[in-house]
Write a protein that holds these residues in place. Sequence first.
Motif, short mmCIF file in Angstrom:
data_model
loop_
_atom_site.label_atom_id
_atom_site.label_comp_id
_atom_site.label_asym_id
_atom_site.label_seq_id
_atom_site.Cartn_x
_atom_site.Cartn_y
_atom_site.Cartn_z
N SER A 129 58.16 -36.88 -8.41
CA SER A 129 57.69 -35.89 -7.45
C SER A 129 56.24 -36.08 -7.02
CB SER A 129 57.82 -34.50 -8.08
OG SER A 129 56.92 -34.41 -9.17
N GLY A 130 55.49 -36.92 -7.71
CA GLY A 130 54.09 -37.11 -7.32
C GLY A 130 53.32 -37.85 -8.40
N GLY A 131 52.05 -38.07 -8.13
CA GLY A 131 51.21 -38.77 -9.08
C GLY A 131 51.10 -38.03 -10.40
N SER A 132 51.11 -36.71 -10.34
CA SER A 132 50.99 -35.94 -11.59
C SER A 132 52.16 -36.24 -12.51
CB SER A 132 50.95 -34.44 -11.30
OG SER A 132 49.86 -34.14 -10.47
N GLN A 133 53.36 -36.24 -11.93
CA GLN A 133 54.53 -36.52 -12.77
C GLN A 133 54.53 -37.98 -13.22
OE1 GLN A 133 59.29 -36.63 -12.74
NE2 GLN A 133 58.49 -35.08 -11.37
N ALA A 134 54.10 -38.88 -12.34
CA ALA A 134 54.06 -40.29 -12.71
C ALA A 134 53.07 -40.51 -13.86
CB ALA A 134 53.67 -41.13 -11.49
N ASN A 135 51.92 -39.84 -13.80
CA ASN A 135 50.94 -39.98 -14.87
C ASN A 135 51.47 -39.39 -16.18
OD1 ASN A 135 49.14 -41.24 -13.19
ND2 ASN A 135 48.01 -39.37 -12.68
N LEU A 136 52.17 -38.27 -16.05
CA LEU A 136 52.75 -37.66 -17.25
C LEU A 136 53.76 -38.61 -17.88
CD1 LEU A 136 53.71 -34.05 -17.80
CD2 LEU A 136 55.50 -35.70 -18.14
N ALA A 168 38.71 -39.04 -13.77
CA ALA A 168 40.17 -39.07 -13.63
C ALA A 168 40.70 -37.76 -13.03
CB ALA A 168 40.82 -39.32 -14.98
N HIS A 169 41.85 -37.85 -12.42
CA HIS A 169 42.49 -36.67 -11.84
C HIS A 169 42.91 -35.68 -12.93
CE1 HIS A 169 45.85 -34.42 -9.83
NE2 HIS A 169 44.93 -34.36 -8.90
N TYR A 170 42.91 -34.40 -12.60
CA TYR A 170 43.19 -33.38 -13.62
C TYR A 170 44.63 -33.42 -14.13
CZ TYR A 170 45.28 -30.46 -9.91
OH TYR A 170 46.07 -29.98 -8.90
N SER A 171 45.47 -34.24 -13.50
CA SER A 171 46.86 -34.32 -14.00
C SER A 171 46.90 -34.83 -15.44
CB SER A 171 47.72 -35.21 -13.10
OG SER A 171 47.08 -36.44 -12.85
N ALA A 172 45.86 -35.52 -15.89
CA ALA A 172 45.82 -35.97 -17.30
C ALA A 172 45.76 -34.74 -18.22
CB ALA A 172 44.62 -36.87 -17.53
N ILE A 250 47.84 -47.32 -15.19
CA ILE A 250 46.92 -47.22 -14.05
C ILE A 250 47.42 -46.12 -13.13
CG2 ILE A 250 45.97 -48.36 -12.00
CD1 ILE A 250 46.11 -51.01 -13.44
N ASP A 251 46.55 -45.18 -12.85
CA ASP A 251 46.86 -44.13 -11.88
C ASP A 251 46.41 -44.64 -10.51
OD1 ASP A 251 46.96 -42.01 -10.20
OD2 ASP A 251 45.65 -40.69 -11.35
N GLY A 252 47.39 -45.19 -9.79
CA GLY A 252 47.10 -45.71 -8.45
C GLY A 252 47.57 -44.76 -7.37
N TRP A 279 52.08 -44.57 -8.34
CA TRP A 279 51.80 -44.88 -6.93
C TRP A 279 52.37 -43.75 -6.08
CZ3 TRP A 279 51.85 -50.51 -4.87
CH2 TRP A 279 51.67 -50.54 -3.48
N ASP A 280 51.55 -43.10 -5.30
CA ASP A 280 52.03 -42.05 -4.39
C ASP A 280 52.29 -42.62 -3.01
OD1 ASP A 280 51.97 -39.95 -6.14
OD2 ASP A 280 50.31 -38.89 -5.19
N ALA A 281 53.53 -42.52 -2.55
CA ALA A 281 53.79 -42.90 -1.16
C ALA A 281 53.39 -41.76 -0.22
CB ALA A 281 55.26 -43.24 -0.97
C1 LIG Z 1 43.87 -40.15 -8.47
C2 LIG Z 1 44.95 -39.12 -8.39
N1 LIG Z 1 45.95 -39.14 -9.29
C3 LIG Z 1 46.94 -38.24 -9.28
C4 LIG Z 1 46.98 -37.26 -8.32
C5 LIG Z 1 48.10 -36.26 -8.33
O1 LIG Z 1 49.04 -36.63 -7.40
P1 LIG Z 1 50.14 -35.60 -6.87
O2 LIG Z 1 49.41 -34.61 -6.05
O3 LIG Z 1 51.04 -36.48 -6.09
O4 LIG Z 1 50.80 -35.02 -8.06
C6 LIG Z 1 45.97 -37.20 -7.35
C7 LIG Z 1 46.00 -36.16 -6.31
O5 LIG Z 1 45.15 -36.04 -5.50
C8 LIG Z 1 44.94 -38.15 -7.40
O6 LIG Z 1 43.93 -38.12 -6.52
#
Ligand SMILES: Cc1ncc(COP(=O)(O)O)c(C=O)c1O
Length: 467
Positions: A129-136, A168-172, A250-252, A279-281
């Motif tokens: 669903s997004g970078g947050s889930q990918a990082n998780l 780093a993004h707060y998703s961590a 790597i959070d890309g 990777w976020d498309a």
């Molecule tokens: C570097 C980085 N990682 C992760 C995210 C989270 O991605 P998503 O919003 O797709 O969950 C973001 C969102 O801005 C981001 O900038």
Amino acid sequence: MQAYLDILNRAVADYSRGDRPVVQAPAASELQQILDLSLQQEGADLDVLEQAVQDYLHYNPDSAQADYFKLLYSGRNNAALLGDWITSLSNATMHTYQVGPVATLMELELIKNWNSLVGFNEGDGLMVSGGSQANLIGMMLARHKVCPEFKTRGADGRRLIAYVSDQAHYSAQKAVNVLGIGSDNLVAVATDDEGRMCPQALEAAIEESLAAGHQPFYISLTAGTTVVGAFDPVLECRAVADKYDLWLHIDGAWGAPVLFSEQSRHLLANSGLADSFAWDAHKLMNVPITAAVILVREAGLLKECFSGGGGEYLFHADENAAFNLGERSMQCGRRADSLKVWLSWKALGYKGFAAKIDHLQGLKSLCVSQIEQTDRLEMIAPAEYLNVVFRFKPEGIDDEQTLRRLNIAITKTMMRNGGAYVDYAQYKGRSGIRLILANDAAQAGNIERFLQACVTTGEQLVASGEY
Ligand SMILES: Cc1ncc(COP(=O)(O)O)c(C=O)c1O
């Protein structure tokens, strides 16, 4: 159906005229007064629905416009939009091949291409669903690798430690919370002036955890940090990861698309040395939200980590069993996000994405040099990528809090006046305006007008004292 298509056609025609302010949303409490969003026992007529559609679009910021500089996505990708509509029409879901056959094969083809850009020759992956889930998921794979029993027995008294940079993004933070690692066990490693993780600081932090009797397990680098667009050094951090036998993610989410561009690829050199990659498309590739992927160097690990349940009714052991992506997913129902990404990649080709990045990098350089040449503007962070963080700083105002208030007031005034839509941010104690270049419809003129407006607005605010 036809009546709904007519509403859609009228809405699209109206919305894509592009002659609206980029943003005009009143405050939430005001908008609550303007709109009647109540739901009733009786169903409403189509004209009520059409009015709601018009209101929705009217008050939503227009992320397709060239002066939308606020977030890490902007612009319109028509092929992807078509894909998004067709996805909803089909209402496919992605747990088994049978209920999303073409979407499944498209997803696998995309993962193959993404992996080859990253340098994972034998890898697999999953759209999420997004970078947050990918990082998780990256963190969860690391946890599984270091401690497979976690899946059945939980933490069992272990204190696992994860490392990310202080940029780093707060998703961590969300990931350590969700995965039962705990936020006290997430270490924010110091960065250099450019916002890149310092490998020496990483090593020192790991040593500190070990000395305390804790168990390091995961390092996450960022490729394109959210505020300033910095790229952490992969090779040096891989060496640290190897020394302590740690997972390297790597959070890309934002920066990964540089891999399309010959001119910018060096920013993510050695990406294939990571163990997993987000990777976020739906950011720079500009596919409608949501569309993202977690890529994993070791094929099969996702399934090993996530599988469990569903065998009695869903995941049948038939000839398509190997194509049931649901077994490597934490979701059951999962939207078929592959079609819109595949269509836009097919339409643009690798070269189309490369051209977009090269155009935006050129625009970034122009923007930075104009800021540097303008007396009352100053950069507050280096701009290696597409984030330009700068501020209006008139002569005689040096106090940080005053500058912060002034620059926030500039962004708000521009937003109220229907000009460019941009955000403010803080970097290493200094506040300023964060301009994101994500829309390749933007041209030099948009940047020049925007910077000019920053100066004029800033001067007016200083003169009036209203900030
Ligand atoms: C570097 C980085 N990682 C992760 C995210 C989270 O991605 P998503 O919003 O797709 O969950 C973001 C969102 O801005 C981001 O900038």
